[in-house]
Design an enzyme around this catalytic site. Sequence first.
Site, PDB file in Angstrom:
ATOM      1  N   ASP A  21      45.827  59.436  47.848  1.00 49.07           N
ATOM      2  CA  ASP A  21      45.965  58.925  49.215  1.00 49.07           C
ATOM      3  C   ASP A  21      46.215  57.422  49.212  1.00 49.07           C
ATOM      4  O   ASP A  21      45.749  56.720  48.313  1.00 49.07           O
ATOM      5  CB  ASP A  21      44.676  59.261  49.994  1.00 49.07           C
ATOM      6  N   HIS A  38      55.560  56.117  48.458  1.00 48.12           N
ATOM      7  CA  HIS A  38      55.575  57.414  47.766  1.00 48.12           C
ATOM      8  C   HIS A  38      56.242  57.276  46.389  1.00 48.12           C
ATOM      9  O   HIS A  38      55.808  57.879  45.417  1.00 48.12           O
ATOM     10  CB  HIS A  38      56.301  58.470  48.601  1.00 48.12           C
ATOM     11  N   LEU A 132      48.042  70.528  28.332  1.00 42.85           N
ATOM     12  CA  LEU A 132      47.486  70.211  29.658  1.00 42.85           C
ATOM     13  C   LEU A 132      48.215  71.057  30.689  1.00 42.85           C
ATOM     14  O   LEU A 132      49.436  71.215  30.607  1.00 42.85           O
ATOM     15  CB  LEU A 132      47.720  68.715  29.948  1.00 42.85           C
TER      16      LEU A 132
HETATM   17  C1  FPP Z   1      49.295  60.283  50.594  1.00 39.40           C
HETATM   18  O1  FPP Z   1      49.570  58.983  51.019  1.00 39.40           O
HETATM   19  C2  FPP Z   1      50.330  60.844  49.766  1.00 39.40           C
HETATM   20  C3  FPP Z   1      51.117  61.931  50.045  1.00 39.40           C
HETATM   21  C4  FPP Z   1      51.044  62.688  51.291  1.00 39.40           C
HETATM   22  C5  FPP Z   1      52.129  62.403  49.115  1.00 39.40           C
HETATM   23  C6  FPP Z   1      51.797  62.315  47.659  1.00 39.40           C
HETATM   24  C7  FPP Z   1      53.062  62.157  46.948  1.00 39.40           C
HETATM   25  C8  FPP Z   1      53.261  61.383  45.857  1.00 39.40           C
HETATM   26  C9  FPP Z   1      52.195  60.656  45.149  1.00 39.40           C
HETATM   27  C10 FPP Z   1      54.620  61.169  45.341  1.00 39.40           C
HETATM   28  C11 FPP Z   1      55.292  62.195  44.533  1.00 39.40           C
HETATM   29  C12 FPP Z   1      54.502  63.247  43.896  1.00 39.40           C
HETATM   30  C13 FPP Z   1      54.840  63.850  42.744  1.00 39.40           C
HETATM   31  C14 FPP Z   1      54.017  64.984  42.299  1.00 39.40           C
HETATM   32  C15 FPP Z   1      55.971  63.419  41.920  1.00 39.40           C
HETATM   33  P1  FPP Z   1      49.750  58.743  52.583  1.00 39.40           P
HETATM   34  O2  FPP Z   1      51.205  58.792  52.880  1.00 39.40           O
HETATM   35  O3  FPP Z   1      48.898  59.698  53.341  1.00 39.40           O
HETATM   36  O4  FPP Z   1      49.205  57.288  52.709  1.00 39.40           O
HETATM   37  P2  FPP Z   1      48.467  56.630  53.976  1.00 39.40           P
HETATM   38  O5  FPP Z   1      47.221  57.432  54.210  1.00 39.40           O
HETATM   39  O6  FPP Z   1      48.165  55.245  53.488  1.00 39.40           O
HETATM   40  O7  FPP Z   1      49.434  56.660  55.095  1.00 39.40           O
END
Ligand code: FPP
Length: 247
Positions: A21, A38, A132
């Site tokens: 997050d 992201h 893994l």
């Molecule tokens: C949360 O941050 C993150 C996500 C909803 C997406 C997770 C995706 C990635 C880490 C990128 C790609 C993944 C892979 C597996 C290659 P948020 O957008 O909720 O952040 P915020 O709470 O600060 O708005």
Amino acid sequence: MSLKEQINTSKLPDHIAIIMDGNGRWAKKRGFFRNIGHESGAKSVKKIVEACAELNVKFLTLYAFSTENWNRPKLEIDLLMKLLISSLKKELKTLQKNNIKLHAIGNINSLPDTVSKELSDVIEKTKDNTRLTLTLALSYGSREEIIKTIKEISLKVKNNLISPENIDISIINNHLYTRNLPEVDLLIRTSGEQRISNFLLWQIAYAELYFTDVLWPDFGKENLYEAILNYQKRERRFGKTSEQLNE
Ligand code: FPP
């Protein structure tokens, strides 16, 4: 001694799950669009997968896209899906080289065809890898998973394949998306939020929970080592007393 050297390799968590997050806030702090957050988050994924493989952690499960994430603006969803496809394409070689098996949980059918095709391709090509198991939770929601499980078991009861009095923990485990995974030992959530957000509700029954203020794109190997060291200091009693554990 470095943090990594302080880790007791005979007491490693077998299964680490992470709620990644804070990508959006990371980007906002820097005046960037959310997708840049992201993209940086994807770099953290690479570092953490590598760290788990090096340490010999056997299972890593990442909450990459929740059922609730479909409510985000279409542009953000489209960019996330593109990022997934490009990361899968780019990392296949690294997964193979490092003997890492890719696995996915969630409502995979609800993903765009381009994503599910790429995903099945990488899953198929890495299926015999053993070092893994990297599981991506995609279009995943724990309540939906539990509802799906109840429906499947009810149908088997109706068809006399299972009798209601025999329903136990293992029958439920065997119907969840996670049927091939062990229970979670350590659940990490980044970015300061202290919630579970519909992630692996059943599977974290006895997991140790670790919350850190670090935003996901800033979460690196040292942060993972800190989380594991913190986990190793805890006494996991599974309902027993301290004295019983030391008998
Ligand atoms: C949360 O941050 C993150 C996500 C909803 C997406 C997770 C995706 C990635 C880490 C990128 C790609 C993944 C892979 C597996 C290659 P948020 O957008 O909720 O952040 P915020 O709470 O600060 O708005």
